[in-house]
Design a protein around this motif. Structure first.
Motif: not given
Ligand code: KG4
Ligand code: ZN
Length: 345
Positions: A140, A145, A162, A167
Motif C-alpha cells: 500500500v 494498492c 486497485t 490508497v
C-alpha cells in the motif's frame, strides 16, 4: 556481502548500504541510510512535480552517495554490488538513479542491479524481520494498492489490485481537501488521533465483494462531499472525518486481506509501502492476522516510506541468487511485479 542501493523514483533521493547476514543471522544490517526528502521543493504545488524532482535528484545524488560511504566507513572497493530503482516511477528521476548506479558499477567493476521499486517494498521486511517465503503481501503506497503472494525474489503472484486510485493517494487527497498539507498520510493519521471514528459513515468500495481488488475513487468523492458540508474552522469535525476515513480504509483493507487469505493461505501477512507506516491500519491488520492464526509482519516505520535500504536489500537478495543486470538496462516507467498481469493496469 555488501550492496549499495539508490532510490530516486519519486520525491526522495536516497542511498543506503546494507550487509548480508553472517552465519545463522536471518536478517540484514544497515551500514548507512541517507535520505533527502524534496518536501520543500514540492510543497507549494501540493504534490510531486516530476521535472523538479528529476533535477533535485541530479543535484543531490552524488553528495548522498559520498555521505553513505562515509557513514558506513567504506569505499567503493568494499561493495559487492550497486543497485538502483529501475522503475516503475517518474522516469526522469529513475534515469538519474540508474545512470549513477551504472557509472559506479562500470568505473569500479561491480555488478549492477536494476530493482523494481515494488520489489524493494515487498522484500524490505526481510531486512529487519525474520520472515521466510512464502508470505501474503499487502502493498500500500502512494501509487499502488495490491495483494500478492511472494514466493521469493522475482516470484510474485498478484491476487488483486486497485481498479482506480491507490490508497496513499486517497490519504493525500483527503489531507489536501482538509487543508492538512502534504504528504497527507501522516497528517491524516495525526488528526485522526483525537477524532470520533464513528461520526461519519463513508462508503466502503468493494467491501464484502468476492475477489481481492480494491477501489478508492468512491471513497475519495464521499470525503470531498463531506468536506464541503463541514462547518468552517471546526477542528473537531476535521479530526472526526479523518478518524472515520481511516476506519473505513481499515475496514476495506481487512476485508480484502481476509479474502486473499481464504484464496491463498499463507503463514504470514506482510504489509509494506508508505501507508504501512500508519499505526491504526497496522493494528487493524494485526487483529485480522491473529484471527487467522498467523502473524502480521511489517518493516519499521522509517523503512515503510521510500528509502535506499529497501533497494539495497532487494539487490542483495538477487545478488545472493547470482542475478545481475546488464549495463544496457533501460529504465521502466511501468513494471508490474507479476509479469502475467497486463502492463496497462
Ligand atoms: O511508498 P511511498 O513512500 O511512495 C510510493 O512509492 O508511493 O508511499 C507514499 C505514500 C503517500 O501517499 C503517503 O501519504 C502515504 O504513503 N503515507 C501514509 C503514512 N505515511 C505515508 N499513509 C497513511 N498513514 C501514514 N502514516
Ligand atoms: Zn514506494
Amino acid at each position: 556481502m555488501r550492496v549499495m542501493g539508490i532510490e530516486t523514483s519519486c520525491d526522495e533521493t536516497a542511498v543506503a548500504i546494507v550487509e548480508a547476514p553472517a552465519g545463522p543471522e536471518p536478517v540484514g544490517r544497515i551500514l548507512a541510510n541517507v535520505i533527502y526528502s524534496q518536501l520543500t521543493e514540492h510543497r507549494r504545488f501540493g504534490g510531486v512535480v516530476p521535472e523538479i524532482a528529476a533535477r533535485a535528484h541530479l543535484e543531490r545524488l552524488d553528495g548522498l552517495v559520498t555521505d553513505a560511504l562515509s557513514e558506513a566507513g567504506l569505499g567503493f572497493a568494499d561493495l559487492d554490488g550497486i543497485a538502483a530503482t529501475g522503475g516503475p516511477g517518474l522516469i526522469g528521476g529513475v534515469m538519474v538513479g540508474v545512470m549513477t548506479a551504472k557509472a559506479i558499477a562500470f568505473a569500479h567493476d561491480k555488478p549492477f542491479l536494476a530493482i523494481n521499486h515494488l520489489e524493494g517494498h515487498a522484500l524490505s521486511v526481510r531486512l529487519t524481520e525474520d520472515v521466510s517465503f512464502p508470505y501474503l503481501l499487502l502493498l500500500v503506497s502512494g501509487g499502488h494498492c495490491q495483494l500478492l503472494t511472494v514466493d521469493g525474489p522475482g516470484r510474485f503472484t498478484r491476487l488483486g489490485t486497485t481498479i482506480d486510485d491507490a490508497v496513499g493517494e486517497c490519504f493525500d487527497k483527503t489531507a489536501k481537501l482538509l487543508g492538512l498539507g502534504f504528504p497527507g498520510g501522516p497528517a491524516v493519521e495525526r488528526a485522526a488521533l483525537t477524532g470520533d471514528a464513528m461520526r461519519f459513515s463513508l462508503p466502503r468500495p468493494m467491501w464484502r465483494k468476492p475477489g481481492c481488488d480494491f477501489s478508492f475513487s468512491g471513497l475519495k468523492t464521499a470525503v470531498r462531499l463531506a468536506v464541503e458540508k463541514l462547518p468552517a474552522n471546526d477542528q473537531q469535525a476535521i479530526a472526526d472525518l479523518c478518524a472515520s476515513f481511516q476506519r473505513t480504509v481499515g475496514d476495506v483493507l481487512a476485508d480484502r486481506c481476509a479474502n486473499a487469505l481464504a484464496l491463498a493461505p499463507a503463514p504470514a501477512l506482510v504489509v509494506a509501502g508508505g501507508v504501512a507506516a500508519n499505526a491504526y491500519l497496522r493494528s487493524r491488520l494485526e487483529s485480522l492476522a491473529a484471527s487467522h492464526g498467523i502473524r502480521l509482519v511489517a518493516p519499521p516505520v522509517k523503512l515503510c516510506t521510500d528509502n535506499g535500504a529497501m533497494i539495497a536489500w532487494a539487490g542483495l537478495e538477487r545478488l545472493r541468487l547470482g542475478e545481475t543486470d546488464p549495463l544496457d538496462f533501460r529504465p521502466r516507467p511501468r513494471w508490474p511485479l507479476d509479469p502475467s498481469v497486463s502492463m496497462g493496469r
